[in-house]
Design an enzyme around this catalytic site. Sequence first.
Site, PDB file in Angstrom:
ATOM      1  CG  HIS A 155      -2.037  -0.983   1.110  1.00  0.00           C
ATOM      2  ND1 HIS A 155      -1.905  -2.176   0.465  1.00  0.00           N
ATOM      3  CD2 HIS A 155      -3.313  -0.937   1.557  1.00  0.00           C
ATOM      4  CE1 HIS A 155      -3.054  -2.836   0.522  1.00  0.00           C
ATOM      5  NE2 HIS A 155      -3.922  -2.109   1.177  1.00  0.00           N
ATOM      6  CE  LYS A 520     -12.719   7.774   0.609  1.00  0.00           C
ATOM      7  NZ  LYS A 520     -13.876   7.177  -0.037  1.00  0.00           N
TER       8      LYS A 520
END
Length: 855
Positions: A155, A520
């Site tokens: 990532h 999120k």
Amino acid sequence: MLVSRRTTDHELEELSAPLRADVRRLGASLGEVIVESGGADLLEDVERLRKAAIELRGSRGDAAAAQLARVVELVDSFDLDRAEAVARAFTVYFQLANLAEERHRVRILRERSRSDEVVAESLAATLAGLGAEIGDDAVDELLERIEIRPVLTAHPTEARRRAVVDALRRVASELDRTDDPRLSASERADAERRLGEELTILWRTAQLRRERPSVIDEVRSVMAVFDEALFTLVPVLYRELERARPDRPVRPFLRWGSWVGGDRDGNPFVTPDVTEETMAVQSEHVLLGLENAARRIGRTLTLGDRSTPPSSAIAARAGRDPRGEPHRRFLLDAANRLRATRLGEPGGYPGVAEFREDLWALQESLLAGGAERVARGELQQLIWQLDTFGFHLASLEVRQHSSVHRQALSDPGSPVAEEVRETFRVMARLQGRYGSDACRRYVVSFTRSAADVMDVYALARGAVPEGRLELDVVPLFESREDLEAAPGVLDELYGEAEWRAWLENRGGLEVMLGYSDATKDVGYLAANLALYRAQAQLVAWARARGVRLTLFHGRGGAVGRGGGPAGRAIRSQAPGSLDGRFKVTEQGEVIFARYGNRAIALRHLEQVTSAVLTASTSPHAERLRAAEARFQEPAELMARKSEAAYLSLVQSPGFADFFASVTPIAQIGELAIGSRPARRGGASQDLGQLRAIPWVFAWTQNRCNLPGWFGLGAGLQAVAERDGVEFLRGMAAEWPLLASIVDNAEMSLAKADPLIAGLYLERGGRPDLVDRIREEYRLTRRLVLAITGHERLLGGHNILRLAVDLRNPYVDALSFLQLRFLRDIADAEGDRAVQLSELIRLTVGGVAAGLQNTG
């Protein structure tokens, strides 16, 4: 820093003195390099901005406004070339400051290990405490089943180039040499010369990658961590356990995984060929590590056949050795076989089992010959390394989005379908060559129904003949809604005869929980509580059916993506969710932060092991259940209010445009820090398509840190108004989950800066949204301080507070430069626009280094 109690001012000064000395020394040396490179006037400009930022920090009221204007005027006075040099100076300074802090952590760890005090969260302290609480027999039973699986991912959160990381390692090495009191005068002079040389190389090394790294580049970066730390670190951890429990043999419990080269969700560059090449690279590194270790140990086994008679098996294999050293000959022959295995030449080992049998035979022969110290020494460490890493190093896991499988089934003749089928063929080939554990897990992103799992089995059956592929399909639940639906999806799966047969055959189930997307979607507090509820519900589901469950935690490095101190996070998980098994992602910058230095890596793994052992005991689970029962209702109230506050902000009309205006998200998307695109759906401004990493990264850059705290204040306020702040204090004291949530938010709030953040937020032209962000910040800060009892943020973590305070003015300088570049790029064209975009990316890396956070 690792301090178990509040540090006094005097102790803080003593602890920080060596750190300050290192920072001053490196800063002064960097200053000399800057003068050599750009002249004294460049260093003067750097110093002017540094001092102006420090003075701004100390100003209040009208004086602050005037000083702010002076800082802005100074930054505006630089031409772009000078601005680039100044930004680079602050960026390199932070890299050196981070290096100094890393050295200081190691210094403290070594000092503690030399003292007579038992170190908190060490294996010795943990096992002694657990033995007193649950008994030695229960501890032994737990040690027999503990399994810890860190999974390394690519990532894109490591903003530094590998060349920069390598340069910093060389600086650290020379700094260590200069500290060695055994050096002669000439050796010390040479070390000082080399330190200056390496600092010059670091200064002159470009901070930004010109091109995105390929997937194989990312694989090789992870291999560097394996070569430099992990391979040699694992037996050191097992020795710590052996010293803590000398009466029982150590069973290796670490198993490494990797998504690097296997995670194709949203990354078109991870192809079947890349996955196959990835495993070849992994195997090459681990076989070379085993070969070198076997050869090194073999050369030391000069035990004569008279003093240490070999067993018949060793004698037969070693043959007539002219030196009369059969054990030496045997292991050196084994090293040669490993070399043949690595190079694909005749005479290699057909598999890991055969090499393991050779090592066992050698160990048994040494034991029978009376050389127990030798049998249990370096040879034992090689056996531990083999048991941990095998011939594949880390289990390579494949991940793909559920929608890709649906598309492949609906159109079997499409290129997408053929690529999916070829992925299964590659997995089968890897298992045939390296063993079934080399590549057997297949993670399904956005699992929302049983069909999303069964689709994978259907595609695998069509690609690989029956029996050639062992496949463990791991459902990944990410959004809040998906987390809530997870038990229902497992119920659907349990009704599928094929899946139930697979489950009975495997004897256990793995389920992955995504932290980043949940946060999120619904905000920091609501996501953490939803994840906790999901853990509890999945544990109940598994217990009711007698299923051995492993929860795989998809945590990021930043607080807004499930990050924070690992040990505390483990101890705050739902009761029964560990049961000796812990699996977690280690992402981007976290890999280098936790495993780049062997001493720090050892401490991290020891703390994780300590936490897993503690959290897997019945008394710990009982305490959690009691707290959960008492606080479940107020927690649900907090979650509802927190989510409502968060959604009212991010779902406001025009919020996506506001976000794009008040953060450098456009330039973050251009950063060549990973092979994977920043958005799942291309270049759309839709926040739903934006990955969680750039979302968090962008809010870190504008000094808001919004994903790590927004909505927490609203949730806490709802309970405070009804039950009082004292109730919240008791809730945090009794329930590790809330304590962890509040502590992590305190860190996010401390790294945020209202003044600098305000300058970014004003760029959005939405005072209504700015007011809501400021109001929630003030509310959250006030309630966090009320719960912790601190007079200021991080008041209970003085060394950490000191680090943040020392860094903030320097980060401010880079933020002012970034603000200027963001302003100028709006009207720039051609080469100037290109240069400004590059300068913004440079400051992004500098701010990330200064705050020690990206995404």
